[in-house]
Write a protein that holds these residues in place. Structure first.
Motif, PDB file in Angstrom:
ATOM      1  N   HIS A   2       0.680  -1.245  -0.185  1.00 50.60           N
ATOM      2  CA  HIS A   2      -0.095  -0.065  -0.158  1.00 50.60           C
ATOM      3  C   HIS A   2       0.740   1.217   0.299  1.00 50.60           C
ATOM      4  CE1 HIS A   2      -3.791  -1.952   0.686  1.00 50.60           C
ATOM      5  NE2 HIS A   2      -3.048  -2.834   1.081  1.00 50.60           N
ATOM      6  N   TYR A   3       0.469   2.358  -0.954  1.00 54.84           N
ATOM      7  CA  TYR A   3       1.277   3.338  -1.029  1.00 54.84           C
ATOM      8  C   TYR A   3       0.468   4.539  -1.101  1.00 54.84           C
ATOM      9  CZ  TYR A   3       5.275   0.496  -2.522  1.00 54.84           C
ATOM     10  OH  TYR A   3       6.136  -0.222  -2.664  1.00 54.84           O
ATOM     11  N   LYS A   4       1.038   5.976  -0.971  1.00 53.83           N
ATOM     12  CA  LYS A   4       0.370   7.146  -1.136  1.00 53.83           C
ATOM     13  C   LYS A   4       1.210   7.983  -2.076  1.00 53.83           C
ATOM     14  CE  LYS A   4      -1.670   8.038   3.417  1.00 53.83           C
ATOM     15  NZ  LYS A   4      -2.443   7.096   3.142  1.00 53.83           N
ATOM     16  N   LEU A   5       0.391   8.615  -2.869  1.00 46.08           N
ATOM     17  CA  LEU A   5       0.721   9.351  -4.153  1.00 46.08           C
ATOM     18  C   LEU A   5       0.982  10.795  -3.659  1.00 46.08           C
ATOM     19  CD1 LEU A   5       1.410   9.982  -7.203  1.00 46.08           C
ATOM     20  CD2 LEU A   5      -1.266  10.248  -7.205  1.00 46.08           C
ATOM     21  N   SER A   6       1.961  11.348  -3.854  1.00 41.51           N
ATOM     22  CA  SER A   6       2.272  12.792  -3.344  1.00 41.51           C
ATOM     23  C   SER A   6       3.166  13.467  -4.646  1.00 41.51           C
ATOM     24  CB  SER A   6       2.859  12.983  -2.215  1.00 41.51           C
ATOM     25  OG  SER A   6       4.183  12.488  -2.237  1.00 41.51           O
TER      26      SER A   6
ATOM     27  N   PRO B 110       8.282  18.374 -12.286  1.00 38.88           N
ATOM     28  CA  PRO B 110       7.610  18.020 -10.901  1.00 38.88           C
ATOM     29  C   PRO B 110       7.819  16.617 -10.663  1.00 38.88           C
ATOM     30  CG  PRO B 110       6.100  17.935 -12.892  1.00 38.88           C
ATOM     31  CD  PRO B 110       7.151  18.789 -13.324  1.00 38.88           C
ATOM     32  N   LEU B 111       8.010  16.434  -9.309  1.00 40.25           N
ATOM     33  CA  LEU B 111       8.259  15.048  -8.647  1.00 40.25           C
ATOM     34  C   LEU B 111       6.973  14.298  -8.398  1.00 40.25           C
ATOM     35  CD1 LEU B 111      11.280  15.226  -6.333  1.00 40.25           C
ATOM     36  CD2 LEU B 111      11.178  13.899  -8.225  1.00 40.25           C
ATOM     37  N   ILE B 112       7.041  12.937  -8.813  1.00 41.31           N
ATOM     38  CA  ILE B 112       5.995  12.231  -8.299  1.00 41.31           C
ATOM     39  C   ILE B 112       6.305  11.216  -7.213  1.00 41.31           C
ATOM     40  CG2 ILE B 112       6.078  10.433 -10.286  1.00 41.31           C
ATOM     41  CD1 ILE B 112       3.083  10.313 -10.123  1.00 41.31           C
ATOM     42  N   ILE B 113       5.974  11.122  -6.308  1.00 42.38           N
ATOM     43  CA  ILE B 113       6.588  10.232  -5.072  1.00 42.38           C
ATOM     44  C   ILE B 113       5.492   9.426  -4.655  1.00 42.38           C
ATOM     45  CG2 ILE B 113       7.336  10.334  -2.604  1.00 42.38           C
ATOM     46  CD1 ILE B 113       7.978  13.307  -3.202  1.00 42.38           C
ATOM     47  N   PHE B 114       5.853   8.092  -4.390  1.00 39.63           N
ATOM     48  CA  PHE B 114       5.084   6.939  -4.046  1.00 39.63           C
ATOM     49  C   PHE B 114       5.772   6.628  -2.735  1.00 39.63           C
ATOM     50  CE2 PHE B 114       5.227   5.530  -8.675  1.00 39.63           C
ATOM     51  CZ  PHE B 114       4.160   6.362  -8.998  1.00 39.63           C
TER      52      PHE B 114
ATOM     53  N   SER C  44       3.632   1.124   5.075  1.00 42.55           N
ATOM     54  CA  SER C  44       4.278   0.671   6.134  1.00 42.55           C
ATOM     55  C   SER C  44       5.654   0.952   6.398  1.00 42.55           C
ATOM     56  CB  SER C  44       4.189  -1.097   6.332  1.00 42.55           C
ATOM     57  OG  SER C  44       4.104  -1.419   4.925  1.00 42.55           O
ATOM     58  N   SER C  45       6.623   0.724   5.545  1.00 45.85           N
ATOM     59  CA  SER C  45       7.972   1.095   5.754  1.00 45.85           C
ATOM     60  C   SER C  45       8.383   2.506   5.504  1.00 45.85           C
ATOM     61  CB  SER C  45       8.795   0.098   4.485  1.00 45.85           C
ATOM     62  OG  SER C  45       8.534   0.697   3.307  1.00 45.85           O
ATOM     63  N   LYS C  46       7.496   3.348   5.060  1.00 44.54           N
ATOM     64  CA  LYS C  46       7.678   4.718   4.559  1.00 44.54           C
ATOM     65  C   LYS C  46       9.005   4.942   3.642  1.00 44.54           C
ATOM     66  CE  LYS C  46       4.647   5.778   7.703  1.00 44.54           C
ATOM     67  NZ  LYS C  46       3.223   5.904   7.026  1.00 44.54           N
ATOM     68  N   ASP C  47       9.353   3.995   2.915  1.00 44.56           N
ATOM     69  CA  ASP C  47      10.287   3.744   1.931  1.00 44.56           C
ATOM     70  C   ASP C  47       9.554   4.736   0.699  1.00 44.56           C
ATOM     71  OD1 ASP C  47      12.277   2.404   3.059  1.00 44.56           O
ATOM     72  OD2 ASP C  47      11.611   0.592   2.159  1.00 44.56           O
ATOM     73  N   LYS C  48      10.419   5.557  -0.187  1.00 37.51           N
ATOM     74  CA  LYS C  48       9.823   6.415  -1.157  1.00 37.51           C
ATOM     75  C   LYS C  48      10.395   5.914  -2.355  1.00 37.51           C
ATOM     76  CE  LYS C  48       8.919  10.021   1.766  1.00 37.51           C
ATOM     77  NZ  LYS C  48       8.773  11.312   2.219  1.00 37.51           N
ATOM     78  N   MET C  49       9.671   5.896  -3.460  1.00 36.78           N
ATOM     79  CA  MET C  49       9.995   5.913  -4.895  1.00 36.78           C
ATOM     80  C   MET C  49       9.728   7.396  -5.361  1.00 36.78           C
ATOM     81  SD  MET C  49       8.939   2.366  -6.484  1.00 36.78           S
ATOM     82  CE  MET C  49       7.410   2.055  -5.594  1.00 36.78           C
ATOM     83  N   LYS C  50      10.818   7.958  -5.935  1.00 35.66           N
ATOM     84  CA  LYS C  50      10.593   9.496  -6.457  1.00 35.66           C
ATOM     85  C   LYS C  50      11.064   9.288  -7.944  1.00 35.66           C
ATOM     86  CE  LYS C  50      11.887  11.585  -2.047  1.00 35.66           C
ATOM     87  NZ  LYS C  50      13.193  12.408  -1.543  1.00 35.66           N
ATOM     88  N   PHE C  51      10.297   9.917  -8.766  1.00 33.46           N
ATOM     89  CA  PHE C  51      10.490  10.111 -10.156  1.00 33.46           C
ATOM     90  C   PHE C  51      10.204  11.640 -10.655  1.00 33.46           C
ATOM     91  CE2 PHE C  51       8.865   5.839  -9.309  1.00 33.46           C
ATOM     92  CZ  PHE C  51       9.734   5.042 -10.161  1.00 33.46           C
ATOM     93  N   LYS C  52      11.025  12.085 -11.271  1.00 37.46           N
ATOM     94  CA  LYS C  52      10.739  13.461 -12.139  1.00 37.46           C
ATOM     95  C   LYS C  52       9.920  13.017 -13.497  1.00 37.46           C
ATOM     96  CE  LYS C  52      15.170  15.753 -11.280  1.00 37.46           C
ATOM     97  NZ  LYS C  52      16.332  16.349 -11.877  1.00 37.46           N
ATOM     98  N   VAL C  53       8.908  13.703 -13.220  1.00 34.62           N
ATOM     99  CA  VAL C  53       8.088  13.737 -14.587  1.00 34.62           C
ATOM    100  C   VAL C  53       8.259  14.544 -15.789  1.00 34.62           C
ATOM    101  CG1 VAL C  53       5.615  13.719 -15.473  1.00 34.62           C
ATOM    102  CG2 VAL C  53       6.043  13.336 -13.110  1.00 34.62           C
ATOM    103  N   ILE C  54       8.988  13.870 -16.840  1.00 36.31           N
ATOM    104  CA  ILE C  54       9.688  14.599 -17.713  1.00 36.31           C
ATOM    105  C   ILE C  54       8.601  14.977 -19.049  1.00 36.31           C
ATOM    106  CG2 ILE C  54      12.028  14.382 -17.207  1.00 36.31           C
ATOM    107  CD1 ILE C  54      12.136  12.344 -19.394  1.00 36.31           C
TER     108      ILE C  54
END
Length: 153
Positions: free
Chosen positions: A101-105, A113-117, A121-131
């Motif tokens: 389960h993730y949250k989108l920000s 802009p950055l999209i962050i997942f 539970s772990s609070k780990d993040k995947m970050k992506f620049k939206v080009i």
């Protein structure tokens, strides 16, 4: 939104609208979720620097990608991440648990802009620049959105 072939980068505001509209479009079709997918051959969703995220769960299966990472949104900001494997009539899907389960920000970074997942539970993040963000009108008043994402630290 930009049309196919244009190179104007999306804004944080545009991204919020696209995800909200995708969820609204799914609800109008009688669904309780909206799905976004990325090709995941060789775990590319988790390993590659550049990925395409598409607002259509069948896009990659129709374009010769038999493994996808599927983001199933239960609201415009919360989703479950599942790995799907499909070939003709045979499909397998990982079962969602709390760790899926993730949250989108969204936030700003440099010129993109950055999209962050963020994992619930772990609070780990995947970050992506939206080009880039491309939109294509589909039948029955539907839109297909393709985001080109570059992994960020």
């Amino acid at each position: 939104l930009t049309a196919f072939g244009q190179t104007k980068p999306p804004t944080e505001k545009n991204l919020r609208i696209v995800f909200k509209n995708a969820f609204k479009q799914a609800k109008n079709a009688g669904l309780k979720w909206s799905r976004w997918t990325a090709c995941n051959l060789d775990s590319s969703f988790y390993k590659r620097d550049t990925i395409k995220l598409v607002s259509d769960e069948n896009y990659f299966f129709n374009n010769n990608c038999s493994k996808t990472a599927e983001l199933t949104f239960s609201s415009s900001r919360n989703f479950t991440l599942q790995n799907v494997q499909g070939h003709e009539d045979v499909f397998s899907i990982t079962v969602g648990t709390g760790s899926n389960h993730y949250k989108l920000s969204f936030t700003k970074s440099d010129h993109f802009p950055l999209i962050i997942f963020t994992n619930d539970s772990s609070k780990d993040k995947m970050k992506f620049k939206v080009i880039s963000m491309d939109s294509l009108a589909l039948p029955y008043k539907r839109n297909l959105t393709i985001l080109k994402l570059v992994r960020s630290k």
